[in-house]
Design a protein around this motif. Structure first.
Motif, PDB file in Angstrom:
ATOM      1  N   THR A 121     -14.498  -8.605  14.637  1.00  0.00           N
ATOM      2  CA  THR A 121     -15.822  -8.064  14.354  1.00  0.00           C
ATOM      3  C   THR A 121     -16.505  -8.981  13.345  1.00  0.00           C
ATOM      4  O   THR A 121     -16.049 -10.097  13.126  1.00  0.00           O
ATOM      5  CB  THR A 121     -15.724  -6.604  13.852  1.00  0.00           C
ATOM      6  OG1 THR A 121     -17.013  -6.026  13.812  1.00  0.00           O
ATOM      7  CG2 THR A 121     -15.043  -6.510  12.513  1.00  0.00           C
ATOM      8  N   ASP A 122     -17.573  -8.500  12.727  1.00  0.00           N
ATOM      9  CA  ASP A 122     -18.219  -9.311  11.694  1.00  0.00           C
ATOM     10  C   ASP A 122     -18.410  -8.476  10.434  1.00  0.00           C
ATOM     11  O   ASP A 122     -18.081  -7.289  10.405  1.00  0.00           O
ATOM     12  CB  ASP A 122     -19.542  -9.910  12.180  1.00  0.00           C
ATOM     13  CG  ASP A 122     -20.571  -8.862  12.536  1.00  0.00           C
ATOM     14  OD1 ASP A 122     -20.690  -7.857  11.805  1.00  0.00           O
ATOM     15  OD2 ASP A 122     -21.273  -9.048  13.545  1.00  0.00           O
ATOM     16  N   ILE A 123     -18.957  -9.095   9.409  1.00  0.00           N
ATOM     17  CA  ILE A 123     -19.040  -8.434   8.112  1.00  0.00           C
ATOM     18  C   ILE A 123     -19.989  -7.244   8.075  1.00  0.00           C
ATOM     19  O   ILE A 123     -19.941  -6.450   7.144  1.00  0.00           O
ATOM     20  CB  ILE A 123     -19.411  -9.444   7.003  1.00  0.00           C
ATOM     21  CG1 ILE A 123     -20.755 -10.105   7.298  1.00  0.00           C
ATOM     22  CG2 ILE A 123     -18.321 -10.472   6.823  1.00  0.00           C
ATOM     23  CD1 ILE A 123     -21.261 -10.995   6.185  1.00  0.00           C
ATOM     24  N   SER A 124     -20.804  -7.060   9.090  1.00  0.00           N
ATOM     25  CA  SER A 124     -21.711  -5.912   9.112  1.00  0.00           C
ATOM     26  C   SER A 124     -21.023  -4.632   9.595  1.00  0.00           C
ATOM     27  O   SER A 124     -21.539  -3.540   9.406  1.00  0.00           O
ATOM     28  CB  SER A 124     -22.924  -6.207  10.000  1.00  0.00           C
ATOM     29  OG  SER A 124     -22.528  -6.320  11.353  1.00  0.00           O
ATOM     30  N   ASP A 125     -19.839  -4.761  10.209  1.00  0.00           N
ATOM     31  CA  ASP A 125     -19.087  -3.613  10.719  1.00  0.00           C
ATOM     32  C   ASP A 125     -18.551  -2.793   9.540  1.00  0.00           C
ATOM     33  O   ASP A 125     -18.228  -3.336   8.496  1.00  0.00           O
ATOM     34  CB  ASP A 125     -17.923  -4.110  11.580  1.00  0.00           C
ATOM     35  CG  ASP A 125     -17.268  -3.012  12.389  1.00  0.00           C
ATOM     36  OD1 ASP A 125     -17.513  -1.816  12.128  1.00  0.00           O
ATOM     37  OD2 ASP A 125     -16.482  -3.361  13.283  1.00  0.00           O
ATOM     38  N   GLU A 126     -18.446  -1.490   9.724  1.00  0.00           N
ATOM     39  CA  GLU A 126     -17.944  -0.622   8.657  1.00  0.00           C
ATOM     40  C   GLU A 126     -16.453  -0.343   8.805  1.00  0.00           C
ATOM     41  O   GLU A 126     -15.991   0.786   8.642  1.00  0.00           O
ATOM     42  CB  GLU A 126     -18.748   0.668   8.621  1.00  0.00           C
ATOM     43  CG  GLU A 126     -20.194   0.422   8.218  1.00  0.00           C
ATOM     44  CD  GLU A 126     -20.977   1.701   8.016  1.00  0.00           C
ATOM     45  OE1 GLU A 126     -20.365   2.780   7.897  1.00  0.00           O
ATOM     46  OE2 GLU A 126     -22.207   1.608   7.966  1.00  0.00           O
ATOM     47  N   TYR A 127     -15.673  -1.374   9.083  1.00  0.00           N
ATOM     48  CA  TYR A 127     -14.225  -1.260   9.242  1.00  0.00           C
ATOM     49  C   TYR A 127     -13.527  -0.895   7.931  1.00  0.00           C
ATOM     50  O   TYR A 127     -12.380  -0.501   7.919  1.00  0.00           O
ATOM     51  CB  TYR A 127     -13.636  -2.561   9.781  1.00  0.00           C
ATOM     52  CG  TYR A 127     -13.958  -3.765   8.930  1.00  0.00           C
ATOM     53  CD1 TYR A 127     -13.245  -4.040   7.773  1.00  0.00           C
ATOM     54  CD2 TYR A 127     -14.998  -4.622   9.282  1.00  0.00           C
ATOM     55  CE1 TYR A 127     -13.552  -5.138   6.985  1.00  0.00           C
ATOM     56  CE2 TYR A 127     -15.312  -5.721   8.499  1.00  0.00           C
ATOM     57  CZ  TYR A 127     -14.584  -5.979   7.355  1.00  0.00           C
ATOM     58  OH  TYR A 127     -14.892  -7.052   6.588  1.00  0.00           O
ATOM     59  N   HIS A 128     -14.197  -1.015   6.820  1.00  0.00           N
ATOM     60  CA  HIS A 128     -13.595  -0.843   5.504  1.00  0.00           C
ATOM     61  C   HIS A 128     -13.889   0.524   4.870  1.00  0.00           C
ATOM     62  O   HIS A 128     -13.732   0.688   3.671  1.00  0.00           O
ATOM     63  CB  HIS A 128     -14.096  -1.943   4.572  1.00  0.00           C
ATOM     64  CG  HIS A 128     -15.590  -1.960   4.450  1.00  0.00           C
ATOM     65  ND1 HIS A 128     -16.397  -2.491   5.431  1.00  0.00           N
ATOM     66  CD2 HIS A 128     -16.410  -1.483   3.496  1.00  0.00           C
ATOM     67  CE1 HIS A 128     -17.660  -2.355   5.068  1.00  0.00           C
ATOM     68  NE2 HIS A 128     -17.694  -1.752   3.899  1.00  0.00           N
ATOM     69  N   ALA A 129     -14.278   1.487   5.655  1.00  0.00           N
ATOM     70  CA  ALA A 129     -14.606   2.813   5.119  1.00  0.00           C
ATOM     71  C   ALA A 129     -13.372   3.486   4.517  1.00  0.00           C
ATOM     72  O   ALA A 129     -12.246   3.274   4.961  1.00  0.00           O
ATOM     73  CB  ALA A 129     -15.175   3.683   6.229  1.00  0.00           C
ATOM     74  N   TYR A 130     -13.588   4.263   3.482  1.00  0.00           N
ATOM     75  CA  TYR A 130     -12.523   5.030   2.849  1.00  0.00           C
ATOM     76  C   TYR A 130     -13.142   6.213   2.122  1.00  0.00           C
ATOM     77  O   TYR A 130     -14.361   6.318   2.015  1.00  0.00           O
ATOM     78  CB  TYR A 130     -11.715   4.158   1.882  1.00  0.00           C
ATOM     79  CG  TYR A 130     -12.543   3.555   0.775  1.00  0.00           C
ATOM     80  CD1 TYR A 130     -12.670   4.199  -0.441  1.00  0.00           C
ATOM     81  CD2 TYR A 130     -13.223   2.348   0.965  1.00  0.00           C
ATOM     82  CE1 TYR A 130     -13.447   3.660  -1.449  1.00  0.00           C
ATOM     83  CE2 TYR A 130     -13.996   1.802  -0.042  1.00  0.00           C
ATOM     84  CZ  TYR A 130     -14.102   2.464  -1.249  1.00  0.00           C
ATOM     85  OH  TYR A 130     -14.872   1.934  -2.252  1.00  0.00           O
ATOM     86  N   GLY A 131     -12.309   7.134   1.640  1.00  0.00           N
ATOM     87  CA  GLY A 131     -12.826   8.292   0.935  1.00  0.00           C
ATOM     88  C   GLY A 131     -13.576   9.246   1.844  1.00  0.00           C
ATOM     89  O   GLY A 131     -14.711   9.613   1.560  1.00  0.00           O
ATOM     90  N   PHE A 132     -12.973   9.641   2.929  1.00  0.00           N
ATOM     91  CA  PHE A 132     -13.627  10.494   3.920  1.00  0.00           C
ATOM     92  C   PHE A 132     -13.802  11.917   3.394  1.00  0.00           C
ATOM     93  O   PHE A 132     -12.923  12.453   2.737  1.00  0.00           O
ATOM     94  CB  PHE A 132     -12.810  10.492   5.213  1.00  0.00           C
ATOM     95  CG  PHE A 132     -12.594   9.109   5.746  1.00  0.00           C
ATOM     96  CD1 PHE A 132     -13.565   8.486   6.511  1.00  0.00           C
ATOM     97  CD2 PHE A 132     -11.432   8.405   5.460  1.00  0.00           C
ATOM     98  CE1 PHE A 132     -13.387   7.206   6.977  1.00  0.00           C
ATOM     99  CE2 PHE A 132     -11.239   7.123   5.928  1.00  0.00           C
ATOM    100  CZ  PHE A 132     -12.222   6.518   6.693  1.00  0.00           C
ATOM    101  N   SER A 133     -14.931  12.535   3.724  1.00  0.00           N
ATOM    102  CA  SER A 133     -15.236  13.862   3.197  1.00  0.00           C
ATOM    103  C   SER A 133     -14.417  14.978   3.843  1.00  0.00           C
ATOM    104  O   SER A 133     -14.210  16.017   3.242  1.00  0.00           O
ATOM    105  CB  SER A 133     -16.729  14.160   3.346  1.00  0.00           C
ATOM    106  OG  SER A 133     -17.117  14.080   4.717  1.00  0.00           O
ATOM    107  N   ASN A 134     -13.954  14.748   5.072  1.00  0.00           N
ATOM    108  CA  ASN A 134     -13.103  15.741   5.738  1.00  0.00           C
ATOM    109  C   ASN A 134     -12.377  15.090   6.917  1.00  0.00           C
ATOM    110  O   ASN A 134     -12.641  13.936   7.256  1.00  0.00           O
ATOM    111  CB  ASN A 134     -13.912  16.971   6.174  1.00  0.00           C
ATOM    112  CG  ASN A 134     -15.029  16.623   7.141  1.00  0.00           C
ATOM    113  OD1 ASN A 134     -14.810  15.967   8.157  1.00  0.00           O
ATOM    114  ND2 ASN A 134     -16.244  17.055   6.814  1.00  0.00           N
TER     115      ASN A 134
END
Length: 113
Positions: free
Chosen positions: A38-51
């Motif tokens: 992918t590229d750096i604009s992808d949100e592959y690094h998400a963390y801290g999910f609300s549920n």
């Protein structure tokens, strides 16, 4: 840093790979769930999910991008490895690996699955 990560784009390597994260509290072992570019604009690094539903949606999107399909139950412990692709034609491209924790080895010799 993860120069062998490209090997995970081969299906046989992907399916048998076990990634180990070693730290003071023990060794954490992961099995492959997704690998893609992918590229750096992808949100592959998400963390801290609300549920759990938000996490499920995040992982479903990651699994849909994977080069290889994997059947899975929703993972509760996920690792994400990211490295540059080193493609001169696309310096913003990244190799992404997601794995599901399958075992923990503590320094006391315990094995938790």
């Amino acid at each position: 840093m993860f120069h062998n990560m490209i090997d995970l784009f081969d299906e046989s390597h992907f399916r048998k790979a076990k990634v180990q994260y070693i730290c003071d509290s023990g060794i954490y072992e992961y099995e492959s769930l997704a690998v893609y570019m992918t590229d750096i604009s992808d949100e592959y690094h998400a963390y801290g999910f609300s549920n759990k539903a938000v996490f499920a949606d995040f992982f479903a999107a990651r699994a849909a991008q994977s080069r290889f399909a994997v059947e899975y139950e929703q993972p509760s412990n996920l690792i994400t490895l990211v490295t540059c692709s080193n493609l001169a034609t696309d310096p913003d491209s990244r190799f992404i690996y997601h794995g599901r924790m399958t075992k923990i080895y503590t320094d006391f010799g315990e094995n938790h699955e």
